[in-house]
Design an enzyme around this catalytic site. Structure first.
Site, PDB file in Angstrom:
ATOM      1  N   HIS A 145       0.843  -1.188   0.000  1.00 40.56           N
ATOM      2  CA  HIS A 145       0.000   0.000   0.000  1.00 40.56           C
ATOM      3  C   HIS A 145       0.885   1.248   0.000  1.00 40.56           C
ATOM      4  O   HIS A 145       1.930   1.282   0.664  1.00 40.56           O
ATOM      5  CB  HIS A 145      -0.903   0.012   1.234  1.00 40.56           C
ATOM      6  CG  HIS A 145      -1.934  -1.061   1.240  1.00 40.56           C
ATOM      7  ND1 HIS A 145      -3.278  -0.802   1.372  1.00 40.56           N
ATOM      8  CD2 HIS A 145      -1.826  -2.410   1.142  1.00 40.56           C
ATOM      9  CE1 HIS A 145      -3.953  -1.941   1.347  1.00 40.56           C
ATOM     10  NE2 HIS A 145      -3.085  -2.928   1.209  1.00 40.56           N
ATOM     11  N   ASP A 274      -6.989 -12.730  -2.338  1.00 46.32           N
ATOM     12  CA  ASP A 274      -6.203 -11.493  -2.448  1.00 46.32           C
ATOM     13  C   ASP A 274      -5.758 -11.333  -3.899  1.00 46.32           C
ATOM     14  O   ASP A 274      -4.649 -10.895  -4.192  1.00 46.32           O
ATOM     15  CB  ASP A 274      -5.003 -11.511  -1.500  1.00 46.32           C
ATOM     16  CG  ASP A 274      -4.433 -10.119  -1.246  1.00 46.32           C
ATOM     17  OD1 ASP A 274      -5.096  -9.125  -1.580  1.00 46.32           O
ATOM     18  OD2 ASP A 274      -3.299 -10.027  -0.725  1.00 46.32           O
TER      19      ASP A 274
END
Length: 387
Positions: A145, A274
């Site tokens: 991220h 994911d």
């Protein structure tokens, strides 16, 4: 078929989410299951679809963490059209419903993603809502991220999240970074809250659970590790019967021994992919918020070698549970269907084959979990020639 006409799907084995039934059929009326019955008891007048010999019929898989698929990344294209492509890409792997997942991004991207999900749900029953993985994370555990987008919730974030009405809202956050009462506010507004990308202590995790946090996003990954004097989030998850924790069973994210430990916890283990754009796609590279990601050797990695989501899909995750972890197939299937449905609060309509439930099903070869057909709300898609 006419809107209320009945038809049946028959298989050598029907697994209803709890037990198996040999030589059974699922009777569908409109979008829902009307009955489970022995194949021999079906009336001669009903249309019957027979899955390939030896195949199982089970509840469709529910994936609560899908970043992309079919060469589409949700962050890069937060639109209804992109969501339809992602859902279609995962359906061939038995996924009949999912939460498109937006990782940490700008406020504008969050708003666009929420709007896209709200707009698409009426025509895409496989989209259950949205998973916002961030931006309220720990800067100490960012993973891939973008650190500059990680932030604490402000008043406008509260309004944005509490006004969402487009199905399930799942928010992954670091509880130690959230203001007092924020988790309780989200839960009161109907959201599901999950711990992830967090350095929370055991005590902070338990406090968050007391506010209503019930989930753990990709357990073990991007969180404070289990240790002798600081049990952290992992111990809190494994000891609580009210906890649901996602596991990426790809042989890369978590060692089999640790996955086995999680499977022995008293909470609900859930399989998650994911997944990134290569799942159901053709490209070996993609852009993730300005970083080039390469797919190879069963994983998605940055140029520096860090994991960036995964290239696994749910059918392979089920297969890995059996082959790597030695789980009975029935238990692996529950981790892919019943458990995520219960976590999302949808356990009375999804995740099982029973009268009144939505007709979401997958037919697959039990030896390798290769999917031959999937049904979403009674609508069938085929993926290989019938035997």
């Amino acid at each position: 078929m006419n809107g209320c006409s009945q038809r049946a799907v028959a298989a050598d084995v029907v697994f209803d989410g709890e037990k198996r039934h040999d030589d059974f059929a699922v009777v569908i009326e409109d979008t829902r299951i009307a009955a489970l019955t022995p194949r021999s008891d079906l009336p001669s007048s009903i249309e019957v679809y027979n899955v390939p010999q030896g195949a199982w019929l089970a509840p469709g898989f529910i994936d609560t963490q899908v970043n992309g698929g079919g060469d589409v990344l949700f962050n890069a294209d937060p639109t209804p059209a992109a969501l339809a492509k992602i859902a279609q890409a995962h359906r061939k792997f038995g996924v009949t419903s999912l939460l498109p997942t937006l990782i940490t991004d700008s406020d504008e991207a969050m708003a666009a993603a929420l709007d896209a999900v709200s707009a698409v749900m009426a025509r895409e029953p496989g989209i259950l809502g949205i998973h916002l993985e961030g931006p309220f994370l720990s800067p100490e555990k960012p993973g891939v991220h973008r650190r500059e987008f990680i932030r604490r919730p402000q008043v406008h974030h509260r309004k944005m999240l509490q006004s969402f009405r487009g199905g399930v809202l799942l928010v992954t956050l670091a509880p130690e970074e959230a203001p007092d009462g924020f988790i309780a506010e989200l839960v009161a507004a109907g959201a599901k809250v999950s711990l992830g990308h967090s350095m929370a202590t055991y005590e902070q995790t338990r406090a968050a659970m007391a506010e209503g946090l019930t989930g753990f996003t990709h357990l073990f990954n991007a969180m404070r590790p289990l240790s002798a004097r600081e049990p952290g989030p992992v111990a809190a998850a494994l000891e609580s019967p009210d906890a649901s924790y996602g596991l990426i069973v790809d042989g890369e994210h978590v060692a089999p021994a640790m996955l086995g430990l999680a499977m022995r916890g008293v909470g609900r283990p859930m399989l998650v992919s994911d997944a990134m754009p290569p799942v159901g796609g053709t490209k070996a590279e993609f852009d993730l918020l300005g970083r080039r990601i390469t797919v190879g050797d069963g994983s998605c990695r940055t140029q520096e070698g860090a994991l960036a989501g995964s290239s696994i899909e749910m059918a392979s995750a089920v297969r890995n549970c059996v082959r790597l972890l030695g789980l009975p197939l029935e238990r692996a299937l529950r981790c892919a269907s019943c458990h995520p449905a219960d976590f999302l609060g949808l356990g009375r309509s999804l995740g099982r084959l029973a009268p009144g439930y939505r007709a979401d099903m997958a037919a697959f070869d039990p030896k390798d979990i290769s999917v031959s057909a999937a049904w979403v709300a009674g609508d069938r898609s085929d993926y290989c020639p019938r035997a």
